[in-house]
Design a protein around this motif. Structure first.
Motif, PDB file in Angstrom:
ATOM      1  N   ARG A 133      50.638  11.870   9.894  1.00 11.37           N
ATOM      2  CA  ARG A 133      52.070  11.832   9.756  1.00 11.37           C
ATOM      3  C   ARG A 133      52.664  11.926  11.092  1.00 11.37           C
ATOM      4  NH1 ARG A 133      54.381  13.935   5.790  1.00 11.37           N
ATOM      5  NH2 ARG A 133      52.615  14.496   4.332  1.00 11.37           N
ATOM      6  N   VAL A 134      53.557  11.307  11.322  1.00 16.01           N
ATOM      7  CA  VAL A 134      54.159  11.401  12.778  1.00 16.01           C
ATOM      8  C   VAL A 134      55.858  11.105  12.549  1.00 16.01           C
ATOM      9  CG1 VAL A 134      52.396  10.347  14.040  1.00 16.01           C
ATOM     10  CG2 VAL A 134      53.998   8.975  13.275  1.00 16.01           C
ATOM     11  N   PRO A 135      56.614  11.725  13.711  1.00 11.13           N
ATOM     12  CA  PRO A 135      57.920  11.335  13.673  1.00 11.13           C
ATOM     13  C   PRO A 135      58.407   9.948  13.774  1.00 11.13           C
ATOM     14  CG  PRO A 135      57.326  12.344  15.558  1.00 11.13           C
ATOM     15  CD  PRO A 135      56.060  12.490  14.525  1.00 11.13           C
ATOM     16  N   CYS A 136      59.594   9.748  13.723  1.00 11.29           N
ATOM     17  CA  CYS A 136      60.267   8.531  13.711  1.00 11.29           C
ATOM     18  C   CYS A 136      59.672   7.584  14.975  1.00 11.29           C
ATOM     19  CB  CYS A 136      61.696   8.248  13.934  1.00 11.29           C
ATOM     20  SG  CYS A 136      62.511   6.720  14.115  1.00 11.29           S
ATOM     21  N   VAL A 137      59.189   6.278  14.388  1.00 12.21           N
ATOM     22  CA  VAL A 137      58.452   5.383  15.469  1.00 12.21           C
ATOM     23  C   VAL A 137      59.502   4.095  15.936  1.00 12.21           C
ATOM     24  CG1 VAL A 137      56.197   5.880  14.725  1.00 12.21           C
ATOM     25  CG2 VAL A 137      57.211   3.955  13.470  1.00 12.21           C
ATOM     26  N   GLY A 138      60.796   4.209  15.643  1.00  6.53           N
ATOM     27  CA  GLY A 138      61.834   3.362  16.004  1.00  6.53           C
ATOM     28  C   GLY A 138      61.699   2.073  15.440  1.00  6.53           C
ATOM     29  N   ARG A 139      61.206   2.200  14.175  1.00  7.21           N
ATOM     30  CA  ARG A 139      61.534   0.683  13.184  1.00  7.21           C
ATOM     31  C   ARG A 139      61.935   1.162  11.587  1.00  7.21           C
ATOM     32  NH1 ARG A 139      58.243  -3.109  15.862  1.00  7.21           N
ATOM     33  NH2 ARG A 139      57.304  -2.355  17.799  1.00  7.21           N
ATOM     34  N   CYS A 140      62.953   1.828  11.614  1.00  3.72           N
ATOM     35  CA  CYS A 140      63.449   2.132  10.333  1.00  3.72           C
ATOM     36  C   CYS A 140      64.158   1.185   9.843  1.00  3.72           C
ATOM     37  CB  CYS A 140      64.628   3.376  10.703  1.00  3.72           C
ATOM     38  SG  CYS A 140      64.236   4.191  12.116  1.00  3.72           S
ATOM     39  N   GLN A 141      64.646   0.153  10.131  1.00  7.81           N
ATOM     40  CA  GLN A 141      64.961  -0.966   9.467  1.00  7.81           C
ATOM     41  C   GLN A 141      63.771  -1.679   8.482  1.00  7.81           C
ATOM     42  OE1 GLN A 141      63.803  -1.285  12.198  1.00  7.81           O
ATOM     43  NE2 GLN A 141      63.733  -3.668  13.110  1.00  7.81           N
ATOM     44  N   GLU A 142      62.546  -1.165   8.727  1.00 11.91           N
ATOM     45  CA  GLU A 142      61.470  -1.781   8.067  1.00 11.91           C
ATOM     46  C   GLU A 142      60.593  -0.695   7.372  1.00 11.91           C
ATOM     47  OE1 GLU A 142      61.086  -5.489  11.236  1.00 11.91           O
ATOM     48  OE2 GLU A 142      60.422  -3.373  11.824  1.00 11.91           O
ATOM     49  N   ALA A 143      61.221   0.073   7.039  1.00  5.72           N
ATOM     50  CA  ALA A 143      60.487   1.379   6.365  1.00  5.72           C
ATOM     51  C   ALA A 143      59.975   1.154   4.867  1.00  5.72           C
ATOM     52  CB  ALA A 143      61.614   2.403   5.867  1.00  5.72           C
ATOM     53  N   PRO A 144      58.797   1.670   4.680  1.00  6.18           N
ATOM     54  CA  PRO A 144      58.175   2.566   5.453  1.00  6.18           C
ATOM     55  C   PRO A 144      57.303   2.066   6.535  1.00  6.18           C
ATOM     56  CG  PRO A 144      56.932   2.392   3.449  1.00  6.18           C
ATOM     57  CD  PRO A 144      57.902   1.551   3.242  1.00  6.18           C
ATOM     58  N   VAL A 145      56.902   2.855   7.567  1.00  2.00           N
ATOM     59  CA  VAL A 145      56.254   1.993   8.755  1.00  2.00           C
ATOM     60  C   VAL A 145      55.188   2.799   8.872  1.00  2.00           C
ATOM     61  CG1 VAL A 145      56.337   1.309  11.122  1.00  2.00           C
ATOM     62  CG2 VAL A 145      58.218   1.222   9.703  1.00  2.00           C
ATOM     63  N   ALA A 146      53.603   2.062   9.208  1.00  3.57           N
ATOM     64  CA  ALA A 146      52.635   2.588   9.594  1.00  3.57           C
ATOM     65  C   ALA A 146      52.158   1.922  10.983  1.00  3.57           C
ATOM     66  CB  ALA A 146      51.452   2.530   8.623  1.00  3.57           C
ATOM     67  N   VAL A 147      51.420   2.702  11.762  1.00  3.27           N
ATOM     68  CA  VAL A 147      51.151   2.060  13.071  1.00  3.27           C
ATOM     69  C   VAL A 147      49.623   2.345  12.937  1.00  3.27           C
ATOM     70  CG1 VAL A 147      51.070   2.183  15.602  1.00  3.27           C
ATOM     71  CG2 VAL A 147      53.069   2.997  14.239  1.00  3.27           C
ATOM     72  N   VAL A 148      48.835   1.016  12.936  1.00  2.00           N
ATOM     73  CA  VAL A 148      47.339   1.290  13.133  1.00  2.00           C
ATOM     74  C   VAL A 148      46.920   0.748  14.565  1.00  2.00           C
ATOM     75  CG1 VAL A 148      45.201  -0.104  12.173  1.00  2.00           C
ATOM     76  CG2 VAL A 148      47.248   0.124  10.601  1.00  2.00           C
ATOM     77  N   GLY A 149      46.298   1.841  15.263  1.00  2.00           N
ATOM     78  CA  GLY A 149      46.212   1.820  16.354  1.00  2.00           C
ATOM     79  C   GLY A 149      47.423   1.637  17.131  1.00  2.00           C
ATOM     80  N   MET A 248      67.818   6.132  40.516  1.00  2.00           N
ATOM     81  CA  MET A 248      68.214   5.672  38.901  1.00  2.00           C
ATOM     82  C   MET A 248      66.930   6.081  37.873  1.00  2.00           C
ATOM     83  SD  MET A 248      69.445   2.221  37.102  1.00  2.00           S
ATOM     84  CE  MET A 248      70.825   1.726  38.338  1.00  2.00           C
ATOM     85  N   ALA A 249      67.373   6.643  37.015  1.00  2.00           N
ATOM     86  CA  ALA A 249      66.456   6.535  35.571  1.00  2.00           C
ATOM     87  C   ALA A 249      67.102   6.326  34.374  1.00  2.00           C
ATOM     88  CB  ALA A 249      66.291   8.117  35.696  1.00  2.00           C
ATOM     89  N   VAL A 250      66.576   5.373  33.924  1.00  2.00           N
ATOM     90  CA  VAL A 250      66.960   4.515  32.705  1.00  2.00           C
ATOM     91  C   VAL A 250      66.125   5.090  31.473  1.00  2.00           C
ATOM     92  CG1 VAL A 250      67.167   2.273  31.597  1.00  2.00           C
ATOM     93  CG2 VAL A 250      67.046   2.456  33.967  1.00  2.00           C
ATOM     94  N   ASN A 251      66.689   5.468  30.575  1.00  2.00           N
ATOM     95  CA  ASN A 251      66.021   6.144  29.378  1.00  2.00           C
ATOM     96  C   ASN A 251      66.123   5.176  28.067  1.00  2.00           C
ATOM     97  OD1 ASN A 251      65.723   7.814  27.122  1.00  2.00           O
ATOM     98  ND2 ASN A 251      67.049   9.374  27.588  1.00  2.00           N
ATOM     99  N   ILE A 252      64.642   4.947  27.785  1.00  2.00           N
ATOM    100  CA  ILE A 252      64.423   3.989  26.668  1.00  2.00           C
ATOM    101  C   ILE A 252      63.504   4.981  25.842  1.00  2.00           C
ATOM    102  CG2 ILE A 252      64.026   1.565  25.956  1.00  2.00           C
ATOM    103  CD1 ILE A 252      63.980   0.741  28.704  1.00  2.00           C
ATOM    104  N   ASP A 253      63.735   6.053  25.827  1.00  2.00           N
ATOM    105  CA  ASP A 253      62.730   6.960  24.807  1.00  2.00           C
ATOM    106  C   ASP A 253      63.760   7.365  23.644  1.00  2.00           C
ATOM    107  OD1 ASP A 253      60.432   8.414  24.807  1.00  2.00           O
ATOM    108  OD2 ASP A 253      61.724   9.984  24.632  1.00  2.00           O
ATOM    109  N   GLU A 254      64.206   6.313  22.878  1.00  2.00           N
ATOM    110  CA  GLU A 254      64.896   6.408  21.676  1.00  2.00           C
ATOM    111  C   GLU A 254      64.108   6.939  20.672  1.00  2.00           C
ATOM    112  OE1 GLU A 254      66.912   2.806  20.098  1.00  2.00           O
ATOM    113  OE2 GLU A 254      65.087   1.734  20.092  1.00  2.00           O
ATOM    114  N   GLY A 255      64.235   8.493  20.348  1.00  2.00           N
ATOM    115  CA  GLY A 255      63.329   8.958  19.554  1.00  2.00           C
ATOM    116  C   GLY A 255      63.865   9.498  18.391  1.00  2.00           C
ATOM    117  N   GLU A 256      65.350   9.563  18.236  1.00  2.00           N
ATOM    118  CA  GLU A 256      66.168   9.854  17.236  1.00  2.00           C
ATOM    119  C   GLU A 256      65.967   9.271  15.968  1.00  2.00           C
ATOM    120  OE1 GLU A 256      69.466  12.393  15.648  1.00  2.00           O
ATOM    121  OE2 GLU A 256      68.618  12.487  17.798  1.00  2.00           O
ATOM    122  N   PRO A 257      65.406   9.958  14.747  1.00  2.00           N
ATOM    123  CA  PRO A 257      65.198   9.317  13.810  1.00  2.00           C
ATOM    124  C   PRO A 257      66.567   8.487  13.001  1.00  2.00           C
ATOM    125  CG  PRO A 257      64.528  11.533  13.616  1.00  2.00           C
ATOM    126  CD  PRO A 257      65.238  11.310  14.700  1.00  2.00           C
TER     127      PRO A 257
END
Length: 567
Positions: A133-149, A248-257
């Motif tokens: 079980r893992v926290p949000c993987v950034g695909r909430c519109q297609e829930a539930p989501v599993a990641v195989v590999g 410059m540092a660009v933040n694409i670490d959107e981990g907010e559920p």
């Protein structure tokens, strides 16, 4: 004395402390690293090479990496053990299974049946496949989501996950995006080349390009779209006044559920973001850019690597140095100073402020930190003008917002809507209404940390600064819709478990507070007074926004859903 000498290892001057390096392990590390630099800031990148090749990080390879990089084993271990995506194995410990199936258990996926899916997969897949079980993987519109590999399975169920497992470990397919050649053919990077010349033609006159750009950003009121909402034009001016070299540092670490807008835009038009990024670099005077991408976005990482290579091969104008860096599964690295620590090859722990990253940021240099979506809108704003942006607001607000909508609606996804739109309008006009059989009960306007509002407040404008009187905020505009099938207290507990899991542990109010809140919220009856006292301490004393905002969902339940305080 001689016996003591015989049984002690005498360390030569210059020899690193820690375990001795095994020759075979060192050979493996040399093959994995190749001619890559051995700089400290590349430590996390090198740990990824080991994890990718072995499926875990064995102790002997970690020790060999430390020796090759002239770091102590403790230094490397403390970094590797901080990030969730690194599997460390001790000497003699059995390696994890070759294949891992990760199932998101954050709010949107939990609403869609993630718990049942985890139980089914654990029973059906057997011991040779690990189910996590893992926290949000950034695909909430297609829930539930599993990641195989590294392959995401949308609307996952036992059947399609098993099919994905059977297909084997292949790389995830790249999205169908607008590549460099087509982007250039459609007029892409022309604006950048004009700005790079130093002047722009405006109403028949040549004007100073940086000042013109800054003026449009300020007139449009573009704000940071990662959640904090700091005015972009003001940020650029502050950085221009800092001493060079500037980074410059660009933040694409959107981990907010609940948040997936950055991924959405990158999968469609990555060069629109890259052009905005390079315009910012030219206006501010940036020497090097670091793009920090969350590790869950494997296909986007491959796509960006290809497109950056194409951009460098035939650049539209001289480019600053651009680095693409890979996160390793730590929500806290969405906080700007924690992200900077991670880019430097360290644990992602927020810094105390002041000084601010605009003054002392990446590698001690003044740093322009931006969310990806903010930069994505720069080209449109400059080509269409500030009025195009400001005229789109609703209910007295100005601008357009990208709402990541998930939960109990017919049409989840990223919806571009006027800033200030209400939740009820958003659902009716953009989401096709509530899902069949569901009636609006509550909603989270800003992801897991933005609080929970009842249906009675569904006519409040959704924009910066509008929801604070209700104890909530819009943040990155991650909207999760709840129905009468759900309980706000269950959602709040899910959010608090997420914060407890993701707390970096640096400060006691957050580290202990999140764990204590989970324990209190798991009780049949909630202790209002104790919870409110705990929330006050966390909000007042936590170092960064994680601990400060973590109590918001809990406080929302206490305020708006008193009927749920007893289970």
């Amino acid at each position: 004395m001689s016996s003591t000498v015989d049984h002690c290892r005498i360390k030569k001057r210059g020899q690193l402390k820690g375990r001795s390096v095994q020759p075979a392990a060192l050979t493996q590390i040399l093959e994995l690293l190749g001619d890559a630099p051995r700089r400290r800031d590349l430590l996390i990148e090198h740990l990824h090479r080991i994890q990718d090749s072995q499926g875990h990080i064995p102790a002997n390879l970690l020790t060999a990496l430390a020796g090759e990089m002239r770091l102590s084993v403790a230094e490397v271990y403390e970094v590797a053990s901080f990030y969730h995506h690194f599997d460390l194995t001790r000497e003699g410990q059995t390696a994890p299974p070759a294949l891992t199936v990760r199932v998101c258990d954050s709010i949107s996926c939990a609403l869609a049946g993630a718990e049942q899916l985890i139980r089914q997969l654990t029973s059906a897949l057997g011991d040779d496949i690990r189910v996590q079980r893992v926290p949000c993987v950034g695909r909430c519109q297609e829930a539930p989501v599993a990641v195989v590999g590294k392959n995401p399975v949308h609307h996952a169920d036992l059947k399609n996950v098993q099919a994905r497992v059977k297909a084997g470990a292949i790389s995830p397919p790249l999205p169908e995006y607008l590549d460099y050649t087509r982007y250039r053919a459609s007029g892409g990077y022309r604006l950048l080349t004009r700005i790079d010349s130093g002047t722009l033609p405006v109403e028949g006159e040549e004007v100073d390009a940086p000042e013109h750009v800054l003026g449009i950003l300020e007139n449009a009121g573009l704000r940071g779209l990662g959640g904090a909402g700091f005015p972009a034009g003001r940020k650029w001016r502050i950085l221009r006044d800092q001493q060079a070299p500037r980074l410059m540092a660009v933040n694409i670490d959107e981990g907010e559920p609940g948040t997936f807008k950055d991924r959405h835009f990158l999968e469609l038009d990555p060069h629109r973001f890259l052009e905005g990024m390079l315009i910012a670099a030219r206006v501010v005077g940036i020497d090097a850019i670091y793009i920090y991408l969350r590790d869950e976005y494997a296909a986007i990482r491959e796509m960006l690597s290809r497109e950056l290579a194409a951009l460098r091969f035939t650049p539209p104008c001289p480019l600053p140095t651009i680095h693409l860096r890979r996160g390793a599964g730590a929500y806290i690295c969405g906080e700007e100073s924690a992200m900077i620590e991670s880019i430097e090859g360290k644990r992602g722990m927020p810094r105390l402020r002041p000084p601010y990253v605009a003054e002392v940021g990446l590698f001690g240099r003044p740093t322009l930190e931006h969310n990806m979506e903010t930069l994505y809108w720069v080209r449109d704003l400059l080509e269409r003008g500030a009025a195009w942006f400001t005229d789109q607001g609703r209910n007295g607000r100005q601008g357009v917002r990208a709402f990541s909508v998930s939960g109990r609606v017919r049409k989840s996804g990223v919806h571009l809507a006027p800033a200030g739109i209400t939740l009820r309008e958003l659902i009716d006009e953009y989401c096709g209404g509530m899902a069949e059989g569901h009636e609006l009960y509550a909603y989270l306007p800003g992801g897991a940390s933005g609080g929970i509002l009842p249906a009675s407040l569904a006519d409040e404008p959704l924009d910066f600064d509008m929801l604070q009187p209700h104890g909530c905020f819009i943040g990155s505009a991650a909207v999760i819709v709840l129905s009468r099938h759900d309980r706000a207290r269950d959602v709040a507990l899910n959010a608090m478990r997420f914060f407890d899991h993701e707390s970096c542990g640096q400060c006691t109010p957050c580290r202990v507070g999140c764990a204590k809140a989970v324990e209190l919220m798991s009780r049949p009856e909630w202790d209002r007074q104790l919870m409110e006292e705990l929330a006050q301490v966390m909000s007042d004393a936590s170092i960064c926004g994680l601990g400060q905002a973590a109590p918001n969902p809990m406080l929302s339940v206490l305020r708006y859903f008193p009927n749920e305080l007893e289970s």
